[in-house]
Enzyme design. Structure first.
Site, PDB file in Angstrom:
ATOM      1  N   ASP A 107      -7.722 -10.933 -20.754  1.00 42.10           N
ATOM      2  CA  ASP A 107      -8.045 -10.471 -19.411  1.00 42.10           C
ATOM      3  C   ASP A 107      -7.621  -9.013 -19.245  1.00 42.10           C
ATOM      4  O   ASP A 107      -7.993  -8.168 -20.058  1.00 42.10           O
ATOM      5  CB  ASP A 107      -7.409 -11.413 -18.379  1.00 42.10           C
ATOM      6  CG  ASP A 107      -7.839 -11.152 -16.957  1.00 42.10           C
ATOM      7  OD1 ASP A 107      -8.935 -11.603 -16.562  1.00 42.10           O
ATOM      8  OD2 ASP A 107      -7.091 -10.472 -16.229  1.00 42.10           O
ATOM      9  N   TYR A 214      -7.140  -3.030 -10.395  1.00 37.40           N
ATOM     10  CA  TYR A 214      -8.581  -2.947 -10.128  1.00 37.40           C
ATOM     11  C   TYR A 214      -8.932  -1.688  -9.350  1.00 37.40           C
ATOM     12  O   TYR A 214      -9.961  -1.058  -9.606  1.00 37.40           O
ATOM     13  CB  TYR A 214      -9.033  -4.187  -9.359  1.00 37.40           C
ATOM     14  CG  TYR A 214      -8.919  -5.455 -10.166  1.00 37.40           C
ATOM     15  CD1 TYR A 214      -9.972  -5.895 -10.955  1.00 37.40           C
ATOM     16  CD2 TYR A 214      -7.749  -6.212 -10.145  1.00 37.40           C
ATOM     17  CE1 TYR A 214      -9.871  -7.061 -11.702  1.00 37.40           C
ATOM     18  CE2 TYR A 214      -7.637  -7.377 -10.889  1.00 37.40           C
ATOM     19  CZ  TYR A 214      -8.699  -7.795 -11.664  1.00 37.40           C
ATOM     20  OH  TYR A 214      -8.590  -8.940 -12.405  1.00 37.40           O
ATOM     21  N   HIS A 274     -12.336 -19.275 -18.648  1.00 36.67           N
ATOM     22  CA  HIS A 274     -11.733 -17.951 -18.771  1.00 36.67           C
ATOM     23  C   HIS A 274     -10.311 -17.985 -19.316  1.00 36.67           C
ATOM     24  O   HIS A 274      -9.908 -17.097 -20.058  1.00 36.67           O
ATOM     25  CB  HIS A 274     -11.741 -17.272 -17.399  1.00 36.67           C
ATOM     26  CG  HIS A 274     -11.160 -15.888 -17.412  1.00 36.67           C
ATOM     27  ND1 HIS A 274     -11.794 -14.830 -18.004  1.00 36.67           N
ATOM     28  CD2 HIS A 274      -9.986 -15.407 -16.927  1.00 36.67           C
ATOM     29  CE1 HIS A 274     -11.055 -13.733 -17.864  1.00 36.67           C
ATOM     30  NE2 HIS A 274      -9.946 -14.060 -17.231  1.00 36.67           N
TER      31      HIS A 274
END
Length: 294
Positions: A107, A214, A274
């Site tokens: 990730d 982010y 994921h």
């Protein structure tokens, strides 16, 4: 075996940060550095650390800046990719002692690892990536409606304060749901595991730090250096393990690595989502052990 008995947790000073780091297999002839993702912690590697120790690695698994008890610098710019890579560089400088280094990442940790290897920050012997594409492939994917729909949360995270407030509500209930919503097999995400991630998210400053990864990726220019037309091919032998049922990142992002990675091995896992190394640690560990031993 509990996570606390796998190794010793110490604090490492690196790049002006204090990184809470689990160290296991002290004295191993090789070094493995494990980088976790969002919204996890080094607890996400609980199934891989004993394997790596068995294979002769000394393992360093930090909580990245912003996570766990690691430093949480307040500025969005503090989470730009160049700072995140430098954290890893200085961690390796203290850990390696001349030993060959394998970088294993998932990730957000994998985005850091891709950039780290592509820019030759430090010599690596091996690179292992789990369920995140090369930044160039991610940028290409985000030009498609299919991936844009999956990545809606990235745009939501650009808002001020609201993402943090929503994720903190109900004792960070949304953090627990992130695993239950994206995990195909939830066997390894019992209440005690989800509570670890929820508690970490509720540490003051943690949620803003997590979201700032982010924000910095979108609002600073560092990742533009890793576009296909600008980045050099990675020469480090690279293994990508990918759960095909990832709801956040399309499996098509595992294609198109010509010119990006010279020695590329892909292992796709059917029926896995994921959180691949936690969902199906048996398959991940089997691929990891076979590839490292080749």
């Amino acid at each position: 075996m509990t996570f606390e008995t796998i190794g010793d947790t110490i604090f490492i000073e690196a790049n002006g940060q204090r990184l809470e780091t689990l160290i296991a297999g002290k004295g191993g002839s090789k070094l493995a550095v494990l980088l976790h993702g969002f919204p996890e912690s080094n607890h996400s590697w609980r199934f891989q650390i004993p394997l790596l120790v068995k294979l002769g690695y000394e393992v360093w698994a930090p909580n990245l800046r912003g996570y766990g008890q690691s430093s949480k610098p307040p500025s969005m710019q503090d989470y730009a990719i160049e700072h995140l890579m430098e954290d890893v560089s200085q961690l390796i400088d203290q850990a390696s002692e001349g030993r060959p280094v394998t970088l294993i990442a998932h990730d957000w940790g994998a985005l850091i690892a891709w950039a780290f290897a592509a820019s030759n920050q430090r010599p690596l012997e091996r690179l292992v990536i789990l369920n995140v594409p090369h930044p160039a492939r991610l940028a290409e994917g985000l030009r498609t409606w299919k991936q844009l729909k999956k990545s809606w949360y990235v745009f939501f995270f650009q808002l001020p304060w609201l993402p943090e407030r929503m994720m903190a509500a109900g004792g960070a209930r949304a953090i627990g749901r992130a695993f239950s919503a994206l995990a195909i097999d939830q066997t390894n995400f019992g209440p005690e595991v989800l509570q670890i991630y929820r508690d970490n998210a509720l540490i003051p400053g943690a949620l803003t730090a997590m979201v700032n990864y982010y924000r910095a990726a979108a609002q600073t220019t560092g990742f533009s250096n890793f576009r296909r037309d600008k980045v050099a091919a990675i020469t480090v032998p690279t293994l990508m393990i990918w759960g095909e049922e990832d709801l956040a990142l399309g499996v098509e992002l595992t294609d198109g690595y010509d010119g990006l990675v010279q020695d590329f091995t892909l292992r796709r896992l059917k029926g896995v989502g994921h959180w691949v190394q936690q969902e199906n640690p048996e398959a991940v560990n089997a691929h990891l052990e076979a590839w490292l031993a080749r």
